[in-house]
Design an enzyme around this catalytic site. Structure first.
Site, mmCIF file in Angstrom:
data_model
loop_
_atom_site.group_PDB
_atom_site.id
_atom_site.type_symbol
_atom_site.label_atom_id
_atom_site.label_comp_id
_atom_site.label_asym_id
_atom_site.label_seq_id
_atom_site.Cartn_x
_atom_site.Cartn_y
_atom_site.Cartn_z
ATOM 1 N N GLY A 157 59.486 29.863 39.788
ATOM 2 C CA GLY A 157 59.261 28.960 40.502
ATOM 3 C C GLY A 157 58.449 27.874 38.244
ATOM 4 O O GLY A 157 58.379 27.381 37.903
ATOM 5 N N TYR A 158 57.792 29.263 38.398
ATOM 6 C CA TYR A 158 57.036 29.308 37.215
ATOM 7 C C TYR A 158 57.232 28.686 35.754
ATOM 8 O O TYR A 158 57.073 27.391 34.752
ATOM 9 C CB TYR A 158 55.565 30.022 37.293
ATOM 10 C CG TYR A 158 54.929 30.493 35.908
ATOM 11 C CD1 TYR A 158 53.334 29.668 35.607
ATOM 12 C CD2 TYR A 158 55.084 31.129 34.579
ATOM 13 C CE1 TYR A 158 52.465 29.294 34.738
ATOM 14 C CE2 TYR A 158 54.366 30.902 32.879
ATOM 15 C CZ TYR A 158 53.530 30.638 33.415
ATOM 16 O OH TYR A 158 52.540 30.501 31.778
ATOM 17 N N SER A 159 58.568 29.466 35.835
ATOM 18 C CA SER A 159 59.148 29.225 34.425
ATOM 19 C C SER A 159 60.030 28.482 34.121
ATOM 20 O O SER A 159 60.168 28.117 33.176
ATOM 21 C CB SER A 159 59.910 30.701 33.884
ATOM 22 O OG SER A 159 59.003 32.074 34.630
ATOM 23 N N THR A 161 58.940 25.456 35.660
ATOM 24 C CA THR A 161 57.530 24.117 35.352
ATOM 25 C C THR A 161 57.401 24.553 33.571
ATOM 26 O O THR A 161 57.064 23.777 32.574
ATOM 27 C CB THR A 161 56.447 24.576 35.590
ATOM 28 O OG1 THR A 161 55.997 25.960 35.252
ATOM 29 C CG2 THR A 161 56.387 24.315 37.442
#
Length: 250
Positions: A157-159, A161
């Site tokens: 998820g972080y990557s 974004t």
């Protein structure tokens, strides 16, 4: 003092990478506006340290990622306008990596929060910056080296974004070129900051081993690259993803 006469806004500029960026830009002569969301103490301590070293710094507060992203960006710039009417450098640093989870375990609220802070906020902060940003200015976005190749499964998820930030950087670099504005992204690996303290302690040796240089990054490693991209020395670089992971992907 290559940034003398320049004014910079650093979002999330009071701690971690943001603090290193704020301090380095100020050391190069810039008037630094340090934005914070909730940690006023850290932001004011960073500003105080800059002033003690003979630099110029102000602090502004605005929440990001809690509501309507455009309204939040407008509120941030309202605070900025009360301090100065000049802007030459924008550093979109504020971000979160909380809620590490694989696709099987990620929840809607956690992923939405990541998107709100890491993607929507810098997009609308930049949109509202453009009428204020001087021609020949600089925009530097903080991405991650994890957007190159497959990310760690619990950072999907972080990557994602930050992958959007890479597209944003390249597209905006092309769009703003006629104004002489350069747009670039720095892409750190793991950095020894408060945000990473919980997991980095036990993994320090393994993380250091990922880099051919054999150590974990410190915030100034990233701040120094941002300062270069904010200066005239980087005038022929735009739309780029600058790997600042110490060669971790080699």
């Amino acid at each position: 003092m290559v940034l003398t006469g320049k004014t910079a806004l650093v979002t999330g500029g009071g701690r971690g990478i943001g603090r290193a960026v704020s301090r380095r830009l100020a050391a190069e002569g810039a008037h630094v506006i340090i934005h914070y969301g909730s940690n006023e103490q850290e932001a004011r301590a960073t500003a105080a340290g800059i002033r003690q070293d003979g630099g110029r710094a102000n602090v502004i507060q605005a929440e990001l990622g809690r509501g309507n992203a455009e309204d939040e960006a407008a509120a941030l710039w309202k605070e900025f306008d009360e301090v100065t009417d000049e802007l030459h450098i924008l550093v979109n640093n504020a971000g979160i990596a909380q809620g590490r989870a694989t696709i099987e375990s990620v929840d809607f609220d956690g992923f939405t929060k990541l998107l709100a802070v890491n993607t929507l906020a810098p997009f609308f902060v930049t949109k509202h910056a453009l009428p204020r940003l001087a021609d020949g200015g600089r925009i530097v976005n903080v991405s991650t080296h994890l957007t190159r190749g497959a990310a760690l499964p619990d950072l999907i998820g972080y990557s994602m974004t930050k992958g959007a930030i890479d597209v944003f950087t390249a597209t905006l670099g092309k769009h703003l070129g006629p104004r002489g504005i350069t747009v670039n992204a720095v892409a750190p690996g793991a950095v020894d900051t408060d945000m990473n303290a919980d997991w980095l302690g036990d993994a320090r040796e393994a993380v250091a081993g990922l880099s051919p240089l054999g150590r974990v990054a410190v915030p100034s490693d990233i701040g120094d690259v941002v300062a270069f991209l904010a200066s005239d020395d980087s005038r022929w670089i735009t739309g780029q993803h600058i790997d600042t992971s110490g060669g971790a992907l080699l």
